[in-house]
Design a protein around this motif. Structure first.
Motif, PDB file in Angstrom:
ATOM      1  N   LEU A  32       0.843  -1.199   0.000  1.00  0.00           N
ATOM      2  CA  LEU A  32       0.000   0.000   0.000  1.00  0.00           C
ATOM      3  C   LEU A  32       0.876   1.246   0.000  1.00  0.00           C
ATOM      4  O   LEU A  32       1.924   1.266   0.665  1.00  0.00           O
ATOM      5  N   SER A  33       0.442   2.257  -0.717  1.00  0.00           N
ATOM      6  CA  SER A  33       1.202   3.505  -0.793  1.00  0.00           C
ATOM      7  C   SER A  33       0.273   4.705  -0.685  1.00  0.00           C
ATOM      8  O   SER A  33      -0.890   4.628  -1.086  1.00  0.00           O
ATOM      9  N   TRP A  34       0.811   5.789  -0.169  1.00  0.00           N
ATOM     10  CA  TRP A  34       0.136   7.083  -0.205  1.00  0.00           C
ATOM     11  C   TRP A  34       0.924   8.007  -1.135  1.00  0.00           C
ATOM     12  O   TRP A  34       2.148   8.120  -1.031  1.00  0.00           O
ATOM     13  N   TYR A  35       0.181   8.673  -2.041  1.00  0.00           N
ATOM     14  CA  TYR A  35       0.761   9.653  -2.939  1.00  0.00           C
ATOM     15  C   TYR A  35       0.056  10.986  -2.739  1.00  0.00           C
ATOM     16  O   TYR A  35      -1.105  11.048  -2.358  1.00  0.00           O
ATOM     17  N   CYS A  91      -4.410   6.909  -2.335  1.00  0.00           N
ATOM     18  CA  CYS A  91      -3.924   5.666  -1.769  1.00  0.00           C
ATOM     19  C   CYS A  91      -3.913   4.637  -2.894  1.00  0.00           C
ATOM     20  O   CYS A  91      -4.825   4.617  -3.740  1.00  0.00           O
ATOM     21  N   ALA A  92      -2.896   3.809  -2.938  1.00  0.00           N
ATOM     22  CA  ALA A  92      -2.794   2.806  -3.990  1.00  0.00           C
ATOM     23  C   ALA A  92      -2.381   1.477  -3.390  1.00  0.00           C
ATOM     24  O   ALA A  92      -1.614   1.432  -2.419  1.00  0.00           O
ATOM     25  N   SER A  93      -2.877   0.397  -3.974  1.00  0.00           N
ATOM     26  CA  SER A  93      -2.507  -0.919  -3.478  1.00  0.00           C
ATOM     27  C   SER A  93      -2.091  -1.816  -4.633  1.00  0.00           C
ATOM     28  O   SER A  93      -2.487  -1.601  -5.788  1.00  0.00           O
ATOM     29  N   SER A  94      -1.276  -2.796  -4.336  1.00  0.00           N
ATOM     30  CA  SER A  94      -0.902  -3.765  -5.346  1.00  0.00           C
ATOM     31  C   SER A  94      -0.557  -5.078  -4.679  1.00  0.00           C
ATOM     32  O   SER A  94      -0.320  -5.139  -3.475  1.00  0.00           O
ATOM     33  N   SER A  95      -0.524  -6.112  -5.489  1.00  0.00           N
ATOM     34  CA  SER A  95      -0.186  -7.426  -4.975  1.00  0.00           C
ATOM     35  C   SER A  95       1.273  -7.733  -5.257  1.00  0.00           C
ATOM     36  O   SER A  95       1.636  -8.855  -5.531  1.00  0.00           O
ATOM     37  N   TRP A  96       2.084  -6.700  -5.181  1.00  0.00           N
ATOM     38  CA  TRP A  96       3.511  -6.842  -5.459  1.00  0.00           C
ATOM     39  C   TRP A  96       4.146  -7.928  -4.603  1.00  0.00           C
ATOM     40  O   TRP A  96       3.935  -7.994  -3.408  1.00  0.00           O
ATOM     41  N   THR A  97       4.863  -8.755  -5.242  1.00  0.00           N
ATOM     42  CA  THR A  97       5.619  -9.759  -4.502  1.00  0.00           C
ATOM     43  C   THR A  97       7.072  -9.681  -4.942  1.00  0.00           C
ATOM     44  O   THR A  97       7.391  -9.203  -6.014  1.00  0.00           O
TER      45      THR A  97
END
Lengths: 115, 111
Positions: A32-35, A91-97
């Motif tokens: 999760l990130s905040w921009y 706010c952004a989310s990803s399933s980054w692995t």
């Protein structure tokens, strides 16, 4: 799935006041990130988290705090708001692995004005 | 970010015309992402490119990554008013690296 939700959509703060911007995702994403988005500056990352309990600073972290107590929620706190924090926050989310590239899913944004 | 430059900054086209938006990196890209943003809304993921020379299409939008992996273009064929918005490119420069955005291109399509 609702995806990434943010509240509030709009808010006006006075200088020195505090507030928390809420972000929640229901996709079981770890990352999760905040921009913040400002005219002529593009999108700049404030803080991010790769998993519950782990947070780290982005490019422009000063004046902001985050916490990640669970997978779903990633609140952004402004302890003492300044006019320079007037911006649109995403706010952004990803399933980054590890080892994989990722695509991010963005919330609808919070438009914050600090007077 | 100066590491990622988009051009043009804004574009006004007549409905039905083709257009191209460019995204140029100062470094070799690990991954390149295109997003679209409508005014007052969040970003919508369009496409991801990772391999040199790769090209992807979705409906009337085609994105390409050059062989050197330093430049990407987004091409819209027969533009429609629904294509209007801000297009942003995002880049990752290494495996697991942070996502950096270009400044965006504002597209208006005149009916």
């Amino acid at each position: 799935n609702a995806g990434v939700t943010q509240t509030p959509k709009f808010h006006i703060l006075k200088t020195g006041q505090s507030m928390t911007l809420q972000c929640a995702q229901d996709m079981n994403h770890g990352y999760l990130s905040w921009y913040r988005q400002d005219p002529g500056m593009g999108l700049r990352r404030i803080h991010y988290s790769v998993a519950a309990g782990i947070t780290d600073k982005g490019e422009v972290p000063d004046g902001y705090n985050v916490s990640r107590s669970n997978t779903e929620d990633f609140p952004l706190r402004l302890e003492s708001a300044a006019p320079s924090q007037t911006s649109v926050y995403f706010c952004a989310s990803s399933s980054w692995t590890q080892g994989a590239s990722y695509e991010q899913y963005f919330g609808p944004g919070t438009r914050l004005t600090v007077t | 970010s100066q590491e990622l430059e988009q051009s043009p900054q804004s574009l006004i086209v007549q409905e039905g015309k083709n257009l191209t938006i460019n995204c140029t990196s100062s470094k070799t890209l690990y991954g390149l992402y295109w997003y679209k943003q409508k005014y007052g809304e969040g970003l919508i993921f369009l496409m991801m490119l990772q391999k040199g020379g790769e090209e992807k299409s979705h409906e009337k939008i085609t994105a390409k990554l050059d062989e050197k992996k330093q430049q990407s273009s987004l091409h819209i064929t027969a533009s429609q008013p629904s294509h209007a918005g801000i297009y942003l490119c995002g880049a990752v420069f290494n495996q697991g690296g942070k996502l950096i955005f270009g400044q965006g291109t504002e597209l208006s399509v005149k009916p």
